[in-house]
Enzyme design. Structure first.
Site, short mmCIF file in Angstrom:
data_model
loop_
_atom_site.label_atom_id
_atom_site.label_comp_id
_atom_site.label_asym_id
_atom_site.label_seq_id
_atom_site.Cartn_x
_atom_site.Cartn_y
_atom_site.Cartn_z
N ASN A 88 0.82 -1.21 0.00
CA ASN A 88 0.00 0.00 0.00
C ASN A 88 0.86 1.27 0.00
OD1 ASN A 88 -2.17 1.72 0.15
ND2 ASN A 88 -3.09 0.76 1.94
N HIS B 10 -15.26 -5.02 10.60
CA HIS B 10 -14.87 -3.70 11.08
C HIS B 10 -16.09 -2.83 11.30
CE1 HIS B 10 -10.43 -3.69 9.62
NE2 HIS B 10 -10.82 -4.91 9.92
N ARG C 41 -14.24 -5.77 15.22
CA ARG C 41 -13.32 -4.72 15.62
C ARG C 41 -14.07 -3.40 15.68
NH1 ARG C 41 -8.34 -2.27 12.07
NH2 ARG C 41 -9.97 -0.77 11.54
N TYR D 54 -8.05 7.09 12.70
CA TYR D 54 -7.84 5.86 11.95
C TYR D 54 -9.01 4.90 12.14
CZ TYR D 54 -6.36 1.17 10.85
OH TYR D 54 -6.35 -0.09 10.34
N ASP E 203 -7.87 -1.68 17.32
CA ASP E 203 -6.59 -1.40 16.71
C ASP E 203 -6.10 -0.02 17.14
OD1 ASP E 203 -4.36 -1.18 15.12
OD2 ASP E 203 -5.42 -1.28 13.21
N HIS F 97 -3.07 1.07 16.20
CA HIS F 97 -2.32 1.48 15.02
C HIS F 97 -1.00 2.17 15.37
CE1 HIS F 97 -2.39 2.38 10.56
NE2 HIS F 97 -2.89 1.16 10.65
N GLU G 246 -4.64 -4.48 19.33
CA GLU G 246 -3.74 -4.64 18.17
C GLU G 246 -2.79 -3.46 18.02
OE1 GLU G 246 -4.26 -4.51 13.31
OE2 GLU G 246 -5.95 -5.13 14.56
N GLU H 244 1.23 -6.89 11.32
CA GLU H 244 0.82 -6.69 9.94
C GLU H 244 1.91 -6.03 9.10
OE1 GLU H 244 -1.77 -2.62 9.65
OE2 GLU H 244 -2.65 -4.22 10.85
N ARG I 85 0.24 -11.35 13.50
CA ARG I 85 -0.63 -10.90 12.42
C ARG I 85 0.09 -10.77 11.07
NH1 ARG I 85 -3.20 -6.65 12.01
NH2 ARG I 85 -5.04 -7.72 11.22
N HIS J 115 -3.50 -10.26 9.02
CA HIS J 115 -4.02 -9.01 8.48
C HIS J 115 -4.86 -9.31 7.24
CE1 HIS J 115 -4.00 -4.78 7.44
NE2 HIS J 115 -3.31 -4.98 6.34
N ASP K 157 -6.19 -3.47 1.38
CA ASP K 157 -4.95 -3.31 0.61
C ASP K 157 -4.27 -4.64 0.35
OD1 ASP K 157 -4.22 -3.69 3.24
OD2 ASP K 157 -2.68 -2.14 3.26
N GLU L 198 -8.76 -11.51 9.87
CA GLU L 198 -9.40 -10.23 9.54
C GLU L 198 -10.06 -10.34 8.17
OE1 GLU L 198 -8.25 -5.47 9.37
OE2 GLU L 198 -6.67 -6.96 9.19
N TRP M 62 1.36 7.08 12.17
CA TRP M 62 0.00 7.03 11.64
C TRP M 62 -0.58 5.63 11.85
CZ3 TRP M 62 -2.34 4.04 7.82
CH2 TRP M 62 -3.68 4.37 7.58
#
Length: 403
Positions: free
Chosen positions: A37, A122, A147, A159, A210, A212, A236, A262, A283, A312, A316, A339, A403
């Site tokens: 990605n 999600h 999630r 996010y 998550d 992130h 996560e 991930e 993951r 994951h 993407d 996921e 991010w």
């Protein structure tokens, strides 16, 4: 059997995907996902300029030898570009070998360890009430695990809260967009989110969240402790994991299960985390961790320490990766969860597949190979469009943040 042709297919049916197709003189072809990605063309170039010339004329059944050749033979090992390229080759070769054997891939891996694969969806909302409604909607669709991500008061963008109700595509602009972030506001808000969601859904539904990579280890420890009453299935990516030792601090302060991986590319990225039992779920993915060949090594190592898989599975990763992952999931003894973020209708049309969803579980299907193909004529109608992932800056002073 010999490899006669190899080509890279780049398309954008809703988002960019990189697919590798390998043809043989036996009339069999296989495909693999090479999508990274925001850096898709880097992998496409790596394949075209450095990998494909080395594949022509080789026996596609020699999967292990080809994997070792591409990994050790490059001298410069590891990294997301290299390992995504190797994964694409590896997945395509497993696809060919399973087709030659006339069986679905999971049978070639050793047969099924379960009859179906539990997946999580999600549920994203602009605020706590909206997220709670979304979790209840997923529960009504039969999901056993969801999630939950919510907008945070005082932050413009968060996010996980995306444009689609059933999918989320964060790569949103021709150049990186800049989002704001406040750890303090997030830490105040998230326990309230899960108190509300848990009260609404009851004790049976598995809840996941998550972070992130946005917290320091001690902040992550505090969040994990605050979330213990909600009994999360996992927390996560609580902190960036380049320093694997950082998870020791989190582990000392909370019993909330931890998941990470991930962005991992090899066993070396998670070796210490696993052998020191600092995580509960690994993951890593088929596409970013060197394909099925290397993901099996990671899973087998994790099994020694009762760490389970949780691959994951965001948008993407193309349907090619999802199909391969589901065969892996059906086989792997220490499976945890998969996921599942649904692709757009355009993506599903470009990548016809045999996997299916039913009431919170998935199955890869019985088609020989991994069961996913690509409509190259349709793919050609969706040319590549440059798209970047966002970046984060701290709200109070503009410091660039994870991010």
């Amino acid at each position: 059997m010999k490899i006669t042709a190899v080509r890279v297919i780049v398309c954008c049916p809703g988002r960019n995907f990189v697919t590798l197709k390998i043809d043989t003189d036996a009339g069999l072809s296989g495909i693999g996902d090479a999508t990274l990605n925001g850096r898709e063309l880097a992998v496409a170039s790596y394949l075209n300029d450095h990998v494909i010339p080395c594949l022509i004329g080789r026996d596609p059944r020699q999967i292990e030898d080809i994997w070792q050749f591409l990994y050790k033979g490059a001298y410069w090992r590891r990294g997301p570009v290299t390992m995504s390229a190797i994964a694409a080759v590896d997945t395509a070769l497993w696809d060919i070998k399973a087709k030659a054997a006339g069986m679905p891939l999971y049978q070639l891996l050793g047969g099924q360890s379960r009859t179906r694969v539990m997946v999580y969806g999600h549920a994203n909302g602009r605020d706590i009430a909206h997220t709670t409604d979304e979790v209840l909607r997923y529960q009504a669709m039969g999901y056993r695990a969801v999630r939950a991500q919510s907008g945070v008061p005082g932050l413009d963008t968060v996010y996980g809260v995306g444009r689609g109700a059933m999918f989320y595509e964060p790569a949103d602009a021709d150049l990186p967009s800049e989002h704001d972030w406040s750890t303090e506001k997030y830490l105040r808000h998230t326990p309230e989110l899960f108190d509300t969601v848990r009260a609404a859904v009851g004790p049976e539904l598995h809840l996941l969240h998550d972070v992130h990579h946005r917290l320091t280890p001690i902040e992550a420890a505090r969040l994990g402790k605050d979330l213990e009453p909600s009994r999360l299935f996992w927390l996560e990516d609580a902190t960036p994991a380049e320093n694997q030792e950082s998870f020791r601090l989190i582990r000392q302060h909370t019993t909330t299960p931890l998941a990470v991986g991930e962005v991992f590319n090899t066993l070396w990225d998670c070796k210490d985390l696993i052998q020191n039992q600092l995580i509960d779920y690994i993951r890593a993915t088929v596409v970013h961790a060197g394909g099925i060949t290397h993901l099996r090594r990671i899973a087998d190592f994790a099994a020694l320490y009762q760490v389970r898989t949780g691959c994951h599975g965001a948008t993407d990763l193309s349907p090619v990766c999802m199909g391969a992952a589901l065969h892996f999931d059906l086989w792997v003894p220490n499976f945890g969860i998969q996921e599942y973020m649904r692709h757009t209708e355009e993506t599903d049309a470009v990548f016809p597949h045999s996997y299916s969803f039913d009431a919170g579980f998935m199955h890869p299907g019985e088609t020989p190979g991994h069961g996913v193909t690509i409509d190259e004529t349709l793919a050609a109608k969706y040319p590549y469009q440059r798209a970047y992932l966002p970046v984060n800056r701290l709200q109070h002073d503009g410091t660039l943040w994870s991010w």
